[in-house]
Design an enzyme around this catalytic site. Structure first.
Site, PDB file in Angstrom:
ATOM      1  N   LYS A  52       0.905  -1.111  -0.140  1.00 28.35           N
ATOM      2  CA  LYS A  52       0.136  -0.036  -0.022  1.00 28.35           C
ATOM      3  C   LYS A  52       0.945   1.393  -0.038  1.00 28.35           C
ATOM      4  CE  LYS A  52      -3.732  -2.368   2.187  1.00 28.35           C
ATOM      5  NZ  LYS A  52      -4.693  -2.680   3.468  1.00 28.35           N
ATOM      6  N   GLN A  96      -4.317  -1.617   9.564  1.00 31.97           N
ATOM      7  CA  GLN A  96      -4.382  -2.974   8.966  1.00 31.97           C
ATOM      8  C   GLN A  96      -4.950  -4.227  10.030  1.00 31.97           C
ATOM      9  OE1 GLN A  96      -3.616  -3.461   6.049  1.00 31.97           O
ATOM     10  NE2 GLN A  96      -3.680  -5.650   5.822  1.00 31.97           N
ATOM     11  N   ASP A 119     -10.881   2.907   4.168  1.00 31.57           N
ATOM     12  CA  ASP A 119     -11.136   1.210   4.204  1.00 31.57           C
ATOM     13  C   ASP A 119     -12.749   1.273   3.681  1.00 31.57           C
ATOM     14  OD1 ASP A 119      -9.027  -0.312   3.865  1.00 31.57           O
ATOM     15  OD2 ASP A 119      -8.555  -0.208   6.053  1.00 31.57           O
TER      16      ASP A 119
END
Ligand code: GUN
Length: 292
Positions: A52, A96, A119
């Site tokens: 990412k 994460q 997200d």
């Protein structure tokens, strides 16, 4: 059989984003900025977060990676999220997952400002998604929609079977495929570990989206001729044939099913790269204040 090439499609999207960044800067704007928090040093999570951060560099974004030891307290993690929430130079924040057991994942998810939740995991954004309001769509389901759209896969009136009901993939995917949109307008069946007669259901799928996390679970006897298969699985197994010592397996036995498929995603190079491309897209939307 047509391969749904996520790697190529994600690169196309990244090029489109890179052009938008150049335009933003020439209009006097600033670079979009994504912050990622990684707790612990799980190999897979580390790989994803590094990918990412690298993708941010590639499209011209700023990125910040904040790392904590596996034993970090929940309070310390929440304090860092608060700090990033208040930092007006940061457009998007991801933590994460999975997190260690002593940390409440939902509490962490809810602590992220919905405006920075690129997200798309915050309950407010999940609600907006379900109501078809502008929002950040969860990256993996949105990546799958983008892939279906760019390959012009017909979805209207089709039977879409989703295997797996995770908050990250299966559950939002089932909502998105049923929406009155393209891609969407499917009749959706959401299946999970308690589903009875799974094979009977998967055999009726026009579109089969597999996200249960069991390597090579779907085999040829489970699908009908002409099916479109989206494989979300990525199980890392040891291999003496690769330089890294690892190889990735999908939830679908690709070689076994491929000749029955109209379309299928490979692993690796299918859904994985699309997830990252959508994360960048969401961060750009945040920087441009398109959603909120
Ligand atoms: N873990 C697995 N997939 C994801 C994702 O899309 N975002 C985050 N933050 N964690 C994940």
């Amino acid at each position: 059989m047509i391969l749904l090439d996520g790697k190529k499609t994600a690169n196309d999207i990244k090029e489109e984003i890179a052009i938008e960044v150049v335009n933003l800067l020439s209009d006097g704007g600033k670079k979009p900025h994504l912050a990622a928090i990684l707790v612990g040093n799980d190999g897979a999570s580390e790989t994803y977060v590094n990918a990412k951060v690298k993708a941010c560099e590639k499209v011209g974004f700023d990125s910040t990676l904040v790392r904590f030891n596996i034993d970090v307290s929940e309070d310390k993690l929440l304090a860092e999220i608060e700090k990033i929430n208040r930092n007006s130079s940061i457009d998007g924040l991801i933590v994460q997952l999975p997190l260690p057991k002593h940390i409440n994942e939902m509490k962490v998810t809810e602590a992220i400002l919905p405006e920075k939740d690129v997200d798309g995991f915050h309950p407010a954004n999940i609600g907006r998604m379900a109501l078809n309001l502008p929002t950040y769509l969860p990256a993996t389901p949105a990546g799958i929609l983008e892939l279906l759209q760019r390959y012009e896969v017909e979805t209207l009136g089709k039977h879409c079977v989703v295997i797996g009901r995770s908050h990250i993939v299966g559950s939002p995917m089932s909502i998105l495929m049923a929406r009155n949109n393209y891609p969407g307008n499917c009749t959706v069946t959401l299946t999970h570990s308690r589903t009875k007669n799974l094979n009977e259901i998967t055999k009726t799928a026009d579109i089969l989206i597999v996200a249960l996390g069991k390597a090579e679970f779907v085999t040829t006897d489970m699908v009908k001729q002409g099916v479109t298969i989206i494989d979300v699985g990525i199980t890392r197994v040891k291999s003496d044939k690769t330089k890294s010592g690892w190889k990735l397996l999908g939830d679908v036995d690709f070689e076994d099913v491929k000749n029955k498929c109209s379309y299928i995603t490979p692993v690796p190079g299918g859904v994985g790269p699309m997830t990252i491309a959508i994360l960048l897209k969401n961060t750009l939307l945040s920087a441009k204040r398109v959603i909120y």
